[in-house]
Design a protein around this motif. Structure first.
Motif, PDB file in Angstrom:
ATOM      1  N   LEU A   1       0.904  -1.139  -0.011  1.00 36.51           N
ATOM      2  CA  LEU A   1      -0.044  -0.075  -0.106  1.00 36.51           C
ATOM      3  C   LEU A   1       0.845   1.370   0.156  1.00 36.51           C
ATOM      4  O   LEU A   1       1.688   1.433   0.693  1.00 36.51           O
ATOM      5  N   ARG A   2       0.508   2.210  -0.975  1.00 34.41           N
ATOM      6  CA  ARG A   2       1.102   3.521  -0.892  1.00 34.41           C
ATOM      7  C   ARG A   2       0.050   4.536  -0.794  1.00 34.41           C
ATOM      8  O   ARG A   2      -0.817   4.376  -0.751  1.00 34.41           O
ATOM      9  N   PRO A   3       0.703   5.922  -0.381  1.00 35.54           N
ATOM     10  CA  PRO A   3      -0.223   7.016  -0.141  1.00 35.54           C
ATOM     11  C   PRO A   3      -0.982   7.386  -1.099  1.00 35.54           C
ATOM     12  O   PRO A   3      -0.676   7.007  -2.560  1.00 35.54           O
ATOM     13  N   ASP A   4      -2.290   7.591  -0.816  1.00 39.39           N
ATOM     14  CA  ASP A   4      -3.447   7.981  -1.977  1.00 39.39           C
ATOM     15  C   ASP A   4      -4.167   6.932  -2.599  1.00 39.39           C
ATOM     16  O   ASP A   4      -5.080   6.994  -3.490  1.00 39.39           O
ATOM     17  N   GLU A   5      -3.491   5.618  -2.338  1.00 40.90           N
ATOM     18  CA  GLU A   5      -4.051   4.410  -3.128  1.00 40.90           C
ATOM     19  C   GLU A   5      -5.393   3.974  -2.367  1.00 40.90           C
ATOM     20  O   GLU A   5      -5.585   3.962  -1.135  1.00 40.90           O
TER      21      GLU A   5
END
Length: 324
Positions: free
Chosen positions: A141-145
Motif C-alpha cells: 500500500l502506498r499513499p493515496d491508493e
C-alpha cells in the motif's frame, strides 16, 4: 500456577481451570507473569482440533497466542530484558497465554512503553502485526491508493483501518451497519454495509483488497481490483494457494500469509499506541474462569475488535466490562 486447559479437542465446555507446575526459564527463555492475554478466533479453532495435525499431541494444552506481563525470570543467554520489565510476547500456535505464567523466547517479545497498558499491548500482537504485514508487505500500500478492508470491525480489521490511514491509504471499510460509526471513528473514509451490499459487485475499483476475515476470494474480487491490484487474505487455504500461484501470470495479484512475529514492527506499533496514533478496540474482558463464555462470544462472530482475558485484573476495570 493457575491455568485454563483442555484435555481433548472439542467444544468450549472442555475449557477448565487446573493447577499446573510453574515453568522455569532456561537458555533463551523468558518467564512472564501474565497480566493480560488476547483472545483470537484461532484459539477456538485450535480448541476444536483444526490444527491438530501440526501441533503436538500432548495434553493438557493451554491456549492463547499473545500475552503481556512482567518478566519474572530470564535464562542465562538472555540479555535483552531483565526481571521486572514490562513485555508483550507472541506465543504462537503452541499457546500458553491462558495462565498465570508462561515461557516465551527472547526473540518473540519486546518491552512495552510506559504509556501503554497491558490490555492494549496484549491485543496488538496478532491483530496489529497481521494488519501491518498485509497492508505494507503483501499489499504494498502506498499513499493515496484506494484500499478496501473486509471485516473492518474485527480483531485484525480495526488495526487495518487505522494502519491503512497511517500509511496514507484511502480506506473503504466493509462491516455491519451496527459497527459503521466505530470504523469511521478509526479513520475509514467510506463504509459498505455487508448486510445489504456485496462489495464484489460494486463499480468502485481498489488497488488493494484486504480480506481480514477470509470471507471472499481472489476470483470474486477481480472485477473490483484495478488492473494492477492486489488481493490479500489471511487464510492460506489450498484454493487460495492455487489462486496465488495462478496470479503470478496475471497483472492482478493474489497473496495469503500467516503472521510472523517481528520485534522491530512490534515496537513500532507500540510506539504508535504510546503516541495515541493507534488504538486497541476491546469489546469485553474476562477473568481466567470466564474463558468458556469468551470462546462462545468469539464464535458468535459479533465481536467488535478484540477480547481480553485479564489474568491480573487492573483496578480501574471490571471483568466483562465493555470498553468500546
Amino acid at each position: 500456577m493457575k491455568a485454563v486447559v483442555i484435555n481433548e479437542y472439542g467444544a468450549s465446555n472442555l475449557l477448565h481451570v487446573e493447577s499446573l507446575p510453574k515453568p522455569k526459564a532456561e537458555s533463551h527463555d523468558v518467564l512472564i507473569r501474565i497480566h493480560a492475554s488476547g483472545i483470537n478466533p484461532m484459539d477456538y479453532k485450535i480448541r476444536e482440533g483444526t490444527m491438530k495435525l501440526i501441533l503436538s499431541g500432548d495434553f493438557p494444552k493451554v491456549l492463547g497466542l499473545e500475552c503481556a506481563g512482567v518478566v519474572e525470570e530470564v535464562g542465562e543467554m538472555v540479555t535483552s530484558v531483565k526481571a521486572g520489565d514490562r513485555v508483550v510476547a507472541s506465543l504462537g500456535a503452541s499457546g500458553g497465554g491462558y495462565a498465570e505464567y508462561v515461557i516465551a523466547q527472547d526473540k518473540n517479545l519486546v518491552k512495552i512503553p510506559d504509556e501503554v497498558d497491558f490490555d492494549t499491548a496484549a491485543t496488538m500482537v496478532v491483530g496489529g502485526l497481521t494488519a501491518l504485514h498485509a497492508l505494507r508487505d503483501y499489499g504494498k500500500l502506498r499513499p493515496d491508493e484506494r484500499v478496501l478492508i473486509n471485516g473492518a470491525s474485527g480483531g485484525v480489521g480495526v488495526f487495518a483501518v487505522q494502519l491503512a490511514r497511517i500509511l496514507g491509504g484511502q480506506v473503504t471499510a466493509v462491516c455491519s451497519v451496527a459497527n459503521s460509526e466505530l470504523v469511521r471513528s478509526l479513520g475509514a473514509h467510506q463504509v459498505i454495509n455487508h448486510e445489504t451490499t456485496d462489495f464484489t459487485k460494486g463499480v468502485e475499483k481498489y488497488k488493494l483488497i484486504f480480506d481480514a476475515v477470509g470471507k471472499s476470494s481472489f476470483g470474486e474480487c477481480r472485477d473490483v481490483l484495478t488492473e494492477d491490484g492486489i488481493y490479500v487474505s489471511t487464510l492460506p487455504s489450498p484454493k487460495q494457494i492455487l489462486q496465488n500461484l495462478a496470479s503470478t501470470f496475471t497483472s492482478q495479484k493474489s497473496e495469503s500469509f500467516i503472521m510472523k512475529f517481528n520485534q522491530e514492527d512490534m515496537s513500532w506499533l507500540l510506539k504508535l499506541a504510546a503516541e495515541g496514533q493507534l488504538k486497541s478496540v476491546i469489546d469485553r474482558t474476562y477473568p481466567l474462569e470466564g474463558l468458556q463464555a469468551a470462546h462462545d462470544y468469539s464464535e458468535s462472530g459479533k465481536v467488535k475488535g478484540k477480547l481480553v482475558v485479564e489474568v491480573t485484573s487492573p483496578t480501574n476495570q471490571k471483568s466483562t466490562q465493555e470498553t468500546v
